[in-house]
Design a protein around this motif. Structure first.
Motif, PDB file in Angstrom:
ATOM      1  N   MET A   1       0.826  -1.197   0.000  1.00  0.00           N
ATOM      2  CA  MET A   1       0.000   0.000   0.000  1.00  0.00           C
ATOM      3  C   MET A   1       0.870   1.260   0.000  1.00  0.00           C
ATOM      4  O   MET A   1       0.533   2.225  -0.688  1.00  0.00           O
ATOM      5  N   ARG A   2       1.963   1.231   0.735  1.00  0.00           N
ATOM      6  CA  ARG A   2       2.861   2.395   0.770  1.00  0.00           C
ATOM      7  C   ARG A   2       3.459   2.665  -0.612  1.00  0.00           C
ATOM      8  O   ARG A   2       3.649   3.825  -0.996  1.00  0.00           O
ATOM      9  N   LYS A   3       3.744   1.596  -1.341  1.00  0.00           N
ATOM     10  CA  LYS A   3       4.304   1.739  -2.675  1.00  0.00           C
ATOM     11  C   LYS A   3       3.296   2.420  -3.608  1.00  0.00           C
ATOM     12  O   LYS A   3       3.658   3.296  -4.397  1.00  0.00           O
TER      13      LYS A   3
ATOM     14  N   THR B   1      -4.206   6.552   2.106  1.00  0.00           N
ATOM     15  CA  THR B   1      -3.645   7.065   3.356  1.00  0.00           C
ATOM     16  C   THR B   1      -4.624   6.825   4.506  1.00  0.00           C
ATOM     17  O   THR B   1      -4.213   6.453   5.609  1.00  0.00           O
ATOM     18  N   GLY B   2      -5.913   7.037   4.255  1.00  0.00           N
ATOM     19  CA  GLY B   2      -6.929   6.760   5.272  1.00  0.00           C
ATOM     20  C   GLY B   2      -6.977   5.298   5.650  1.00  0.00           C
ATOM     21  O   GLY B   2      -7.086   4.943   6.827  1.00  0.00           O
ATOM     22  N   GLN B   3      -6.873   4.419   4.650  1.00  0.00           N
ATOM     23  CA  GLN B   3      -6.871   2.979   4.927  1.00  0.00           C
ATOM     24  C   GLN B   3      -5.641   2.586   5.707  1.00  0.00           C
ATOM     25  O   GLN B   3      -5.712   1.754   6.629  1.00  0.00           O
TER      26      GLN B   3
ATOM     27  N   THR C   1      -5.527   0.881   9.416  1.00  0.00           N
ATOM     28  CA  THR C   1      -4.812  -0.367   9.650  1.00  0.00           C
ATOM     29  C   THR C   1      -3.834  -0.228  10.811  1.00  0.00           C
ATOM     30  O   THR C   1      -3.721  -1.119  11.645  1.00  0.00           O
ATOM     31  N   LYS C   2      -3.129   0.903  10.883  1.00  0.00           N
ATOM     32  CA  LYS C   2      -2.183   1.135  11.977  1.00  0.00           C
ATOM     33  C   LYS C   2      -2.917   1.280  13.323  1.00  0.00           C
ATOM     34  O   LYS C   2      -2.379   0.910  14.360  1.00  0.00           O
ATOM     35  N   ALA C   3      -4.111   1.841  13.294  1.00  0.00           N
ATOM     36  CA  ALA C   3      -4.868   2.098  14.528  1.00  0.00           C
ATOM     37  C   ALA C   3      -5.326   0.783  15.169  1.00  0.00           C
ATOM     38  O   ALA C   3      -5.558   0.722  16.372  1.00  0.00           O
TER      39      ALA C   3
END
Length: 164
Positions: free
Chosen positions: A1-3, A155-157, A161-163
Protein backbone atom coordinates in the motif's frame (compact mmCIF):
# COMPACT_ATOMS: atom_id res chain seq x y z
CA UNK A 1 0.00 0.00 0.00
CA UNK A 2 2.86 2.39 0.77
CA UNK A 3 4.30 1.74 -2.68
CA UNK A 4 0.98 2.66 -4.31
CA UNK A 5 0.77 5.84 -2.21
CA UNK A 6 4.32 6.80 -3.23
CA UNK A 7 3.50 6.18 -6.91
CA UNK A 8 0.38 8.36 -6.71
CA UNK A 9 2.32 11.12 -4.92
CA UNK A 10 5.01 11.01 -7.62
CA UNK A 11 2.27 11.25 -10.25
CA UNK A 12 0.84 14.31 -8.49
CA UNK A 13 4.22 16.04 -8.68
CA UNK A 14 4.65 15.28 -12.40
CA UNK A 15 1.08 16.08 -13.36
CA UNK A 16 1.07 19.23 -11.25
CA UNK A 17 4.14 20.56 -13.05
CA UNK A 18 2.51 19.65 -16.37
CA UNK A 19 -0.70 21.52 -15.53
CA UNK A 20 1.25 24.62 -14.49
CA UNK A 21 3.36 24.55 -17.67
CA UNK A 22 0.25 24.02 -19.79
CA UNK A 23 -1.17 27.20 -18.28
CA UNK A 24 1.88 29.11 -19.48
CA UNK A 25 1.52 27.50 -22.93
CA UNK A 26 -2.17 28.45 -23.04
CA UNK A 27 -1.37 32.11 -22.35
CA UNK A 28 1.32 32.09 -25.06
CA UNK A 29 -1.16 30.49 -27.49
CA UNK A 30 -3.81 33.12 -26.71
CA UNK A 31 -1.36 35.97 -27.26
CA UNK A 32 -0.02 34.47 -30.50
CA UNK A 33 -3.54 33.88 -31.83
CA UNK A 34 -4.52 37.47 -31.11
CA UNK A 35 -1.34 38.78 -32.77
CA UNK A 36 -1.91 36.64 -35.87
CA UNK A 37 -5.65 37.38 -36.07
CA UNK A 38 -5.43 41.04 -35.03
CA UNK A 39 -6.54 42.53 -38.36
CA UNK A 40 -9.55 40.21 -38.64
CA UNK A 41 -10.59 40.94 -35.05
CA UNK A 42 -10.28 44.69 -35.53
CA UNK A 43 -12.33 44.62 -38.73
CA UNK A 44 -15.07 42.51 -37.11
CA UNK A 45 -15.23 44.82 -34.10
CA UNK A 46 -15.28 47.92 -36.32
CA UNK A 47 -18.29 46.47 -38.16
CA UNK A 48 -20.27 46.29 -34.91
CA UNK A 49 -19.16 49.39 -32.93
CA UNK A 50 -17.87 52.86 -33.71
CA UNK A 51 -14.37 52.82 -32.21
CA UNK A 52 -10.97 53.76 -33.54
CA UNK A 53 -8.31 51.13 -34.12
CA UNK A 54 -6.37 52.44 -31.11
CA UNK A 55 -9.39 52.13 -28.82
CA UNK A 56 -10.07 48.61 -30.07
CA UNK A 57 -6.44 47.62 -29.44
CA UNK A 58 -6.59 48.98 -25.88
CA UNK A 59 -9.84 47.12 -25.15
CA UNK A 60 -8.49 43.90 -26.68
CA UNK A 61 -5.29 44.30 -24.65
CA UNK A 62 -7.19 44.68 -21.39
CA UNK A 63 -9.42 41.68 -22.18
CA UNK A 64 -6.43 39.53 -23.18
CA UNK A 65 -4.46 40.44 -20.06
CA UNK A 66 -7.46 39.76 -17.81
CA UNK A 67 -8.30 36.36 -19.29
CA UNK A 68 -4.65 35.34 -19.55
CA UNK A 69 -4.11 36.12 -15.86
CA UNK A 70 -7.25 34.20 -14.87
CA UNK A 71 -6.28 31.15 -16.94
CA UNK A 72 -2.69 31.23 -15.74
CA UNK A 73 -3.77 31.65 -12.11
CA UNK A 74 -6.11 28.66 -12.28
CA UNK A 75 -3.49 26.43 -13.90
CA UNK A 76 -0.80 27.51 -11.45
CA UNK A 77 -3.11 27.04 -8.46
CA UNK A 78 -4.13 23.54 -9.50
CA UNK A 79 -0.66 22.51 -10.67
CA UNK A 80 1.40 23.89 -7.82
CA UNK A 81 -1.08 22.66 -5.19
CA UNK A 82 -0.91 19.13 -6.65
CA UNK A 83 2.88 19.33 -6.72
CA UNK A 84 3.00 20.51 -3.12
CA UNK A 85 0.72 17.67 -2.02
CA UNK A 86 2.83 15.18 -3.96
CA UNK A 87 5.95 16.41 -2.17
CA UNK A 88 4.31 15.85 1.20
CA UNK A 89 2.87 19.31 1.74
CA UNK A 90 -0.56 20.27 2.95
CA UNK A 91 -3.49 18.44 1.39
CA UNK A 92 -5.91 21.09 0.18
CA UNK A 93 -9.39 20.41 -1.07
CA UNK A 94 -9.79 23.74 -2.86
CA UNK A 95 -7.57 22.81 -5.77
CA UNK A 96 -9.51 19.57 -6.28
CA UNK A 97 -12.74 21.56 -6.47
CA UNK A 98 -11.12 23.93 -8.98
CA UNK A 99 -9.81 20.91 -10.88
CA UNK A 100 -13.29 19.36 -10.99
CA UNK A 101 -14.79 22.60 -12.28
CA UNK A 102 -12.02 22.86 -14.87
CA UNK A 103 -12.79 19.30 -16.02
CA UNK A 104 -16.41 20.34 -16.56
CA UNK A 105 -15.30 23.47 -18.45
CA UNK A 106 -13.02 21.39 -20.69
CA UNK A 107 -15.84 18.90 -21.39
CA UNK A 108 -18.17 21.74 -22.39
CA UNK A 109 -15.42 23.40 -24.45
CA UNK A 110 -14.53 20.22 -26.35
CA UNK A 111 -18.20 19.52 -27.03
CA UNK A 112 -18.68 23.07 -28.34
CA UNK A 113 -15.59 22.77 -30.53
CA UNK A 114 -16.90 19.55 -32.06
CA UNK A 115 -20.43 20.88 -32.59
CA UNK A 116 -19.21 24.18 -34.09
CA UNK A 117 -16.20 22.69 -35.87
CA UNK A 118 -16.61 24.47 -39.21
CA UNK A 119 -17.30 27.83 -37.55
CA UNK A 120 -14.61 27.57 -34.84
CA UNK A 121 -11.64 26.57 -37.01
CA UNK A 122 -10.27 27.76 -40.33
CA UNK A 123 -8.78 24.39 -41.30
CA UNK A 124 -9.45 20.78 -40.42
CA UNK A 125 -5.86 20.37 -39.21
CA UNK A 126 -6.16 23.31 -36.83
CA UNK A 127 -9.43 21.96 -35.45
CA UNK A 128 -8.19 18.42 -34.95
CA UNK A 129 -4.96 19.62 -33.31
CA UNK A 130 -6.84 21.94 -30.94
CA UNK A 131 -9.35 19.25 -29.98
CA UNK A 132 -6.57 16.71 -29.33
CA UNK A 133 -4.68 19.21 -27.17
CA UNK A 134 -7.86 19.93 -25.19
CA UNK A 135 -8.60 16.21 -24.79
CA UNK A 136 -5.03 15.67 -23.59
CA UNK A 137 -5.48 18.38 -20.98
CA UNK A 138 -8.82 16.88 -19.95
CA UNK A 139 -7.19 13.47 -19.44
CA UNK A 140 -4.35 15.11 -17.50
CA UNK A 141 -6.81 16.87 -15.18
CA UNK A 142 -8.70 13.60 -14.72
CA UNK A 143 -5.48 11.78 -13.90
CA UNK A 144 -4.59 14.47 -11.36
CA UNK A 145 -8.00 14.06 -9.70
CA UNK A 146 -7.70 10.26 -9.68
CA UNK A 147 -4.26 10.31 -8.06
CA UNK A 148 -5.19 12.90 -5.44
CA UNK A 149 -8.32 11.01 -4.41
CA UNK A 150 -6.45 7.69 -4.46
CA UNK A 151 -3.70 9.04 -2.18
CA UNK A 152 -6.25 10.29 0.32
CA UNK A 153 -8.18 7.03 0.25
CA UNK A 154 -5.08 4.83 0.63
CA UNK A 155 -3.65 7.06 3.36
CA UNK A 156 -6.93 6.76 5.27
CA UNK A 157 -6.87 2.98 4.93
CA UNK A 158 -3.26 2.86 6.08
CA UNK A 159 -4.10 4.99 9.12
CA UNK A 160 -7.03 2.69 9.98
CA UNK A 161 -4.81 -0.37 9.65
CA UNK A 162 -2.18 1.13 11.98
CA UNK A 163 -4.87 2.10 14.53
CA UNK A 164 -5.93 -1.53 14.92
Amino acid sequence: MRKEIRRCLDNLVSIGIGVALFGIWTVIRIIMTIILERDMLISQIKNTVELSTGQIMIILGIIIVFFSLVILSIHLYIGLSARKEGLGGKKRTGYLIANGLYIIVYCIGITAEIINFTWAFRTITEGIATIFIDITMLVTLGELMFNAVRVRKLTGQLTETKAR
